[in-house]
Design a protein around this motif. Structure first.
Motif, PDB file in Angstrom:
ATOM      1  N   LEU A 235       0.837  -1.211   0.000  1.00 27.62           N
ATOM      2  CA  LEU A 235       0.000   0.000   0.000  1.00 27.62           C
ATOM      3  C   LEU A 235       0.866   1.253   0.000  1.00 27.62           C
ATOM      4  O   LEU A 235       0.619   2.207  -0.758  1.00 27.62           O
ATOM      5  N   LEU A 236       1.873   1.280   0.853  1.00 24.87           N
ATOM      6  CA  LEU A 236       2.755   2.444   0.942  1.00 24.87           C
ATOM      7  C   LEU A 236       3.482   2.688  -0.373  1.00 24.87           C
ATOM      8  O   LEU A 236       3.613   3.834  -0.830  1.00 24.87           O
ATOM      9  N   MET A 237       3.970   1.617  -1.003  1.00 24.24           N
ATOM     10  CA  MET A 237       4.718   1.772  -2.251  1.00 24.24           C
ATOM     11  C   MET A 237       3.831   2.321  -3.365  1.00 24.24           C
ATOM     12  O   MET A 237       4.269   3.158  -4.163  1.00 24.24           O
ATOM     13  N   LEU A 238       2.579   1.870  -3.427  1.00 23.17           N
ATOM     14  CA  LEU A 238       1.674   2.409  -4.446  1.00 23.17           C
ATOM     15  C   LEU A 238       1.307   3.864  -4.144  1.00 23.17           C
ATOM     16  O   LEU A 238       1.133   4.666  -5.065  1.00 23.17           O
ATOM     17  N   GLY A 239       1.198   4.200  -2.863  1.00 24.94           N
ATOM     18  CA  GLY A 239       0.936   5.586  -2.499  1.00 24.94           C
ATOM     19  C   GLY A 239       2.085   6.498  -2.893  1.00 24.94           C
ATOM     20  O   GLY A 239       1.875   7.610  -3.396  1.00 24.94           O
ATOM     21  N   LEU A 240       3.308   6.021  -2.678  1.00 27.57           N
ATOM     22  CA  LEU A 240       4.493   6.820  -3.000  1.00 27.57           C
ATOM     23  C   LEU A 240       4.784   6.832  -4.493  1.00 27.57           C
ATOM     24  O   LEU A 240       5.097   7.872  -5.074  1.00 27.57           O
ATOM     25  N   ASN A 241       4.683   5.667  -5.135  1.00 26.27           N
ATOM     26  CA  ASN A 241       5.049   5.518  -6.538  1.00 26.27           C
ATOM     27  C   ASN A 241       4.003   6.145  -7.470  1.00 26.27           C
ATOM     28  O   ASN A 241       4.352   6.842  -8.434  1.00 26.27           O
ATOM     29  N   CYS A 242       2.714   5.898  -7.175  1.00 25.27           N
ATOM     30  CA  CYS A 242       1.641   6.313  -8.082  1.00 25.27           C
ATOM     31  C   CYS A 242       0.755   7.419  -7.530  1.00 25.27           C
ATOM     32  O   CYS A 242      -0.108   7.938  -8.253  1.00 25.27           O
ATOM     33  N   GLY A 243       0.949   7.762  -6.253  1.00 29.43           N
ATOM     34  CA  GLY A 243       0.083   8.772  -5.651  1.00 29.43           C
ATOM     35  C   GLY A 243      -1.329   8.264  -5.442  1.00 29.43           C
ATOM     36  O   GLY A 243      -2.290   9.037  -5.465  1.00 29.43           O
ATOM     37  N   PHE A 244      -1.483   6.955  -5.211  1.00 25.70           N
ATOM     38  CA  PHE A 244      -2.804   6.365  -5.051  1.00 25.70           C
ATOM     39  C   PHE A 244      -3.447   6.786  -3.734  1.00 25.70           C
ATOM     40  O   PHE A 244      -2.777   6.927  -2.717  1.00 25.70           O
ATOM     41  N   GLY A 245      -4.764   6.923  -3.776  1.00 25.49           N
ATOM     42  CA  GLY A 245      -5.550   7.164  -2.579  1.00 25.49           C
ATOM     43  C   GLY A 245      -6.271   5.889  -2.159  1.00 25.49           C
ATOM     44  O   GLY A 245      -6.086   4.821  -2.762  1.00 25.49           O
ATOM     45  N   ASN A 246      -7.133   6.007  -1.169  1.00 26.29           N
ATOM     46  CA  ASN A 246      -7.815   4.836  -0.621  1.00 26.29           C
ATOM     47  C   ASN A 246      -8.682   4.129  -1.653  1.00 26.29           C
ATOM     48  O   ASN A 246      -8.652   2.902  -1.759  1.00 26.29           O
ATOM     49  N   MET A 247      -9.487   4.890  -2.408  1.00 23.31           N
ATOM     50  CA  MET A 247     -10.366   4.262  -3.388  1.00 23.31           C
ATOM     51  C   MET A 247      -9.595   3.722  -4.581  1.00 23.31           C
ATOM     52  O   MET A 247     -10.054   2.786  -5.251  1.00 23.31           O
ATOM     53  N   ASP A 248      -8.434   4.286  -4.879  1.00 26.80           N
ATOM     54  CA  ASP A 248      -7.577   3.704  -5.923  1.00 26.80           C
ATOM     55  C   ASP A 248      -7.181   2.288  -5.530  1.00 26.80           C
ATOM     56  O   ASP A 248      -7.194   1.370  -6.357  1.00 26.80           O
ATOM     57  N   ILE A 249      -6.799   2.110  -4.262  1.00 29.42           N
ATOM     58  CA  ILE A 249      -6.427   0.788  -3.763  1.00 29.42           C
ATOM     59  C   ILE A 249      -7.628  -0.157  -3.831  1.00 29.42           C
ATOM     60  O   ILE A 249      -7.506  -1.314  -4.243  1.00 29.42           O
ATOM     61  N   GLY A 250      -8.792   0.335  -3.450  1.00 32.74           N
ATOM     62  CA  GLY A 250      -9.986  -0.504  -3.411  1.00 32.74           C
ATOM     63  C   GLY A 250     -10.511  -0.913  -4.768  1.00 32.74           C
ATOM     64  O   GLY A 250     -11.218  -1.921  -4.884  1.00 32.74           O
ATOM     65  N   THR A 251     -10.189  -0.148  -5.828  1.00 30.12           N
ATOM     66  CA  THR A 251     -10.727  -0.435  -7.165  1.00 30.12           C
ATOM     67  C   THR A 251      -9.679  -0.934  -8.149  1.00 30.12           C
ATOM     68  O   THR A 251     -10.015  -1.244  -9.298  1.00 30.12           O
ATOM     69  N   LEU A 252      -8.428  -1.016  -7.725  1.00 31.51           N
ATOM     70  CA  LEU A 252      -7.346  -1.476  -8.614  1.00 31.51           C
ATOM     71  C   LEU A 252      -7.573  -2.935  -9.012  1.00 31.51           C
ATOM     72  O   LEU A 252      -7.750  -3.803  -8.165  1.00 31.51           O
ATOM     73  N   LYS A 253      -7.578  -3.205 -10.314  1.00 29.44           N
ATOM     74  CA  LYS A 253      -7.829  -4.558 -10.826  1.00 29.44           C
ATOM     75  C   LYS A 253      -6.532  -5.233 -11.254  1.00 29.44           C
ATOM     76  O   LYS A 253      -5.552  -4.562 -11.608  1.00 29.44           O
ATOM     77  N   LEU A 254      -6.565  -6.555 -11.244  1.00 32.50           N
ATOM     78  CA  LEU A 254      -5.403  -7.330 -11.701  1.00 32.50           C
ATOM     79  C   LEU A 254      -5.075  -7.016 -13.155  1.00 32.50           C
ATOM     80  O   LEU A 254      -3.901  -6.988 -13.550  1.00 32.50           O
ATOM     81  N   SER A 255      -6.120  -6.751 -13.947  1.00 32.60           N
ATOM     82  CA  SER A 255      -5.912  -6.434 -15.366  1.00 32.60           C
ATOM     83  C   SER A 255      -5.280  -5.062 -15.574  1.00 32.60           C
ATOM     84  O   SER A 255      -4.819  -4.753 -16.677  1.00 32.60           O
ATOM     85  N   ASP A 256      -5.267  -4.225 -14.522  1.00 35.28           N
ATOM     86  CA  ASP A 256      -4.652  -2.888 -14.628  1.00 35.28           C
ATOM     87  C   ASP A 256      -3.129  -2.951 -14.513  1.00 35.28           C
ATOM     88  O   ASP A 256      -2.447  -1.976 -14.849  1.00 35.28           O
ATOM     89  N   ILE A 257      -2.631  -4.081 -14.003  1.00 28.33           N
ATOM     90  CA  ILE A 257      -1.204  -4.178 -13.687  1.00 28.33           C
ATOM     91  C   ILE A 257      -0.474  -5.053 -14.697  1.00 28.33           C
ATOM     92  O   ILE A 257      -0.930  -6.150 -15.029  1.00 28.33           O
ATOM     93  N   ASP A 258       0.665  -4.579 -15.159  1.00 27.67           N
ATOM     94  CA  ASP A 258       1.577  -5.367 -15.998  1.00 27.67           C
ATOM     95  C   ASP A 258       2.893  -5.470 -15.247  1.00 27.67           C
ATOM     96  O   ASP A 258       3.745  -4.573 -15.330  1.00 27.67           O
ATOM     97  N   LEU A 259       3.050  -6.541 -14.470  1.00 29.71           N
ATOM     98  CA  LEU A 259       4.248  -6.675 -13.638  1.00 29.71           C
ATOM     99  C   LEU A 259       5.495  -6.943 -14.479  1.00 29.71           C
ATOM    100  O   LEU A 259       6.602  -6.559 -14.085  1.00 29.71           O
ATOM    101  N   LYS A 260       5.320  -7.591 -15.621  1.00 34.27           N
ATOM    102  CA  LYS A 260       6.478  -7.838 -16.492  1.00 34.27           C
ATOM    103  C   LYS A 260       6.975  -6.537 -17.104  1.00 34.27           C
ATOM    104  O   LYS A 260       8.180  -6.282 -17.180  1.00 34.27           O
ATOM    105  N   GLY A 261       6.032  -5.716 -17.550  1.00 37.63           N
ATOM    106  CA  GLY A 261       6.418  -4.434 -18.133  1.00 37.63           C
ATOM    107  C   GLY A 261       6.648  -3.351 -17.100  1.00 37.63           C
ATOM    108  O   GLY A 261       7.182  -2.282 -17.418  1.00 37.63           O
ATOM    109  N   GLY A 262       6.217  -3.602 -15.852  1.00 35.08           N
ATOM    110  CA  GLY A 262       6.418  -2.634 -14.787  1.00 35.08           C
ATOM    111  C   GLY A 262       5.558  -1.390 -14.934  1.00 35.08           C
ATOM    112  O   GLY A 262       6.023  -0.266 -14.705  1.00 35.08           O
ATOM    113  N   THR A 263       4.288  -1.580 -15.305  1.00 33.77           N
ATOM    114  CA  THR A 263       3.389  -0.434 -15.489  1.00 33.77           C
ATOM    115  C   THR A 263       2.016  -0.711 -14.858  1.00 33.77           C
ATOM    116  O   THR A 263       1.628  -1.856 -14.647  1.00 33.77           O
ATOM    117  N   ILE A 264       1.290   0.377 -14.577  1.00 34.65           N
ATOM    118  CA  ILE A 264      -0.096   0.313 -14.126  1.00 34.65           C
ATOM    119  C   ILE A 264      -0.907   1.312 -14.939  1.00 34.65           C
ATOM    120  O   ILE A 264      -0.492   2.463 -15.120  1.00 34.65           O
TER     121      ILE A 264
END
Length: 362
Positions: A235-264
């Protein structure tokens, strides 16, 4: 034959039933205080896709539609008298408000916004009634600039709310009246009589307590990370890296993340604006660890699409409008952040929450 319907402007269930003579009756369940709530509107479906709202006073005893408690269907084949609905200019102020709310709901507005619409407009209706202006029979055109200016003056003198909050109350009334004019040509007093307050001015004297506006320090972050588990670290890393808020965390989908490419790629929940982020290597690693070993078991298919799932299988942050029109919200992100501050031995100042991570986004 009995139908259980909901009244938008109260928390009470309304029982509608038809006697042997074909006469319609209605009764509101008693509120905790013991008094009955006046019934203003009932809801029913005309077709599978069209929702209509009818004031009770235009129903005639020989015209009646009955709906089932769970599944809406036409049980009694008689039609309603639509003569009072033909012209939008005949709508009362409270009917305009109910139609505006339904319009925003069908537009897919968030539960938070819908709850705000309902709360602020209902506050205005209650105030009008206290001033001797009944919104049930009176139309929007019956409002005067003096009434609107009086409402604005009342908000200005109310030390229980801030200038920003007062502008929320004003903003919703302006949106309601403008919607009536733009969509249906319903006239209203000059909108300048209920203009918003300037936020450049000082806060109201004697109002509130000062929130901490300072960002988290690096020393505080180090202490938080030193006691954080994998979930908190993610949670902290996404807050620092992406500036995510609480609802961003609650609505983030697996399909939004590309861990191989390192993007959201994740749209902002409030406005739907698309956003793309490049993840740090540390963020990618902690997300992999969380998803692989610490993600909870989802309770249903919708939750299964999300990245962050709690131990009980629910999203870490969610909000919705319940069947009574009230907003329900759960925010485990906020709770986890508070506990993390306590574990780190830090004093959490008023106004400091998970959203503070945005302030030091790199």
């Amino acid at each position: 034959m009995t139908a259980y319907l909901k009244n938008m402007w109260s928390l009470d269930d309304v029982t509608i039933f038809l006697d042997q003579q074909g006469k319609i009756h209605h009764q509101a369940e008693k509120s905790p205080s013991g008094r009955k709530i006046k019934i203003i509107f009932i809801f029913f479906l005309i077709t599978e896709v069209q929702v209509a709202l009818i004031p009770l006073h235009i129903w005639r005893e020989k015209y009646i539609l009955i709906t089932g408690a769970k599944e809406v269907s036409i049980m009694y084949e008689r039609k309603c008298d639509y003569s009072s609905m033909g012209d939008a200019k005949s709508w009362s102020l409270i009917e305009l408000a109910a139609r505006y709310y339904n319009h925003k709901k069908t537009d897919g507005c968030s539960p938070s916004f819908l709850s705000s619409v309902r709360r602020h407009i209902q506050y205005f209706m209650v105030w009008l009634k206290k001033q001797g202006f009944d919104p049930v029979p009176n139309k929007p055109s019956d409002l005067t600039s003096a009434i609107l200016a009086g409402y604005r003056q009342m908000l200005a003198e109310n030390n229980a709310i801030s200038i920003v909050t007062a502008n929320h109350y004003i903003g919703h009334i302006r949106m309601l009246l403008n919607w009536g004019w733009q969509m249906h040509g319903i006239s209203h007093p000059p909108i300048g009589s209920i203009s918003q307050f300037s936020t450049k001015k000082r806060a109201k004297k004697g109002h509130g307590r000062k929130q901490c506006r300072d960002p988290l320090t690096w020393d505080e972050l180090e202490k938080l990370f030193s006691v954080a588990n994998v979930t908190d670290s993610a949670l902290l890393m996404l807050g620092l890296n992406c500036g995510f808020g609480n609802m961003d965390i609650g609505t983030l989908k697996l399909s939004d993340i590309d861990l191989k490419g390192g993007t959201i790629s994740h749209p902002r929940p409030k406005a739907g604006v698309e956003r793309n982020f490049i993840l740090w290597p540390e963020t990618v690693e902690i997300l992999k660890a969380y998803i692989t070993e610490y993600r909870g078991k989802p309770v249903n298919e919708d939750v299964a699409k999300l990245v962050f799932v709690g131990r009980k299988g629910n999203p870490l942050c969610w909000d919705r409008i319940d069947e009574k029109g009230k907003m329900k919200r759960s925010d485990a992100v906020m709770s986890r952040f508070k506990r993390l501050f306590e574990k780190a031995g830090l004093k959490r100042k008023y106004g400091v929450g998970f959203y503070k991570c945005r302030k030091i986004q790199s």
